[in-house]
Design a protein around this motif. Structure first.
Motif, short mmCIF file in Angstrom:
data_model
loop_
_atom_site.label_atom_id
_atom_site.label_comp_id
_atom_site.label_asym_id
_atom_site.label_seq_id
_atom_site.Cartn_x
_atom_site.Cartn_y
_atom_site.Cartn_z
N VAL A 1 37.85 -64.00 8.17
CA VAL A 1 37.19 -62.80 6.73
C VAL A 1 37.55 -60.74 7.35
O VAL A 1 37.49 -60.76 8.57
CB VAL A 1 35.88 -62.36 6.50
CG1 VAL A 1 35.58 -61.45 5.74
CG2 VAL A 1 35.04 -63.83 6.39
N VAL A 2 38.45 -60.81 6.70
CA VAL A 2 39.33 -59.63 7.01
C VAL A 2 38.54 -58.63 5.49
O VAL A 2 39.19 -58.66 4.76
CB VAL A 2 40.86 -58.78 7.05
CG1 VAL A 2 41.61 -58.02 7.33
CG2 VAL A 2 41.14 -60.42 8.64
N GLU A 3 37.47 -57.65 6.12
CA GLU A 3 37.96 -56.08 4.88
C GLU A 3 38.08 -55.28 5.52
O GLU A 3 37.92 -54.15 6.53
CB GLU A 3 36.54 -56.47 4.38
CG GLU A 3 35.35 -58.09 4.64
CD GLU A 3 33.96 -58.26 4.40
OE1 GLU A 3 33.45 -57.50 5.28
OE2 GLU A 3 33.39 -58.55 3.58
N ILE A 4 39.16 -54.42 3.68
CA ILE A 4 39.07 -52.80 4.31
C ILE A 4 38.46 -52.33 2.62
O ILE A 4 38.35 -52.37 2.58
CB ILE A 4 41.55 -53.40 3.53
CG1 ILE A 4 41.14 -53.70 4.70
CG2 ILE A 4 41.35 -51.57 3.83
CD1 ILE A 4 42.72 -54.44 4.56
N THR A 5 37.86 -51.33 3.94
CA THR A 5 37.06 -50.33 3.36
C THR A 5 37.99 -49.18 2.91
O THR A 5 37.92 -48.47 3.77
CB THR A 5 35.27 -49.95 3.70
OG1 THR A 5 35.62 -51.59 4.11
CG2 THR A 5 35.17 -49.37 2.69
N PRO A 6 38.48 -48.09 1.76
CA PRO A 6 38.80 -47.16 1.66
C PRO A 6 36.87 -45.77 1.79
O PRO A 6 36.51 -45.84 2.35
CB PRO A 6 38.55 -46.78 0.46
CG PRO A 6 38.87 -48.13 -0.04
CD PRO A 6 38.45 -48.89 0.53
N ASP A 7 37.96 -45.05 3.59
CA ASP A 7 37.02 -44.08 4.06
C ASP A 7 37.63 -42.22 3.75
O ASP A 7 38.36 -42.18 4.67
CB ASP A 7 36.44 -44.62 5.59
CG ASP A 7 35.96 -43.44 6.18
OD1 ASP A 7 34.79 -41.86 5.62
OD2 ASP A 7 34.49 -44.20 6.89
#
Length: 157
Positions: free
Chosen positions: A85-91
């Motif tokens: 699982v790869v998750e990318i979150t804008p910050d």
């Protein structure tokens, strides 16, 4: 550390023999980040990046890369991965993107390298898809944050 497991007595690189190790459930997590201009982040969040949905594409690239780790990094064992699982979150606080990978297998060696590879390639994919609008991006802070399974047991940063 008394000796490096990937070197033989003459100092030559070698693949570690894991054949006698017990088969256990193993997992690893890794993180990283891509720093960018606030305008670049806003463009992605608004869905207006020139190359489309960069987050979904980079997440998929990270999953695909984790599955290819043994082909990319010498001496890594090819592993049957049960989950990536790869998750990318804008910050907005960076500004940029936080990238998190979780990898699992049941086998004789750990999946730390697969988690790190997933994060690294996801970051590189973000960079590739956004470089036309932001030349000053920076990839960094890539590290393992947790692992479980095997002789050494669980560890968390």
């Amino acid at each position: 550390m008394s000796e490096l497991s990937h070197l033989d007595s003459a100092g030559r690189a070698r693949m570690v023999d894991v054949g006698d190790k017990p088969i256990t459930r193993r997992a690893a997590e890794a993180v990283g980040q891509l720093l960018c201009a606030p305008e670049t982040l806003a463009l992605v969040k608004a869905g207006e990046a020139p190359k489309g949905n960069v987050i979904a594409t980079a997440e998929l690239a990270g999953v695909m890369a984790a599955k290819q780790t043994a082909a990319l990094i010498p001496l890594c064992h090819p592993l049957p991965l049960s989950q990536v699982v790869v998750e990318i979150t804008p910050d907005d606080g960076l500004p940029g993107f936080l990238v998190h990978a979780r990898v699992r297998t049941t086998g004789q060696t750990g999946v730390e390298m697969e988690a790190l590879t997933g994060v690294s390639i996801a970051c590189l994919t973000l960079f590739d898809m956004l470089k036309a609008v932001d030349k000053g991006m920076e990839i960094g802070a890539i590290k393992v944050t947790a692992k479980s399974g095997g002789r050494s047991g669980s560890w968390q940063a």
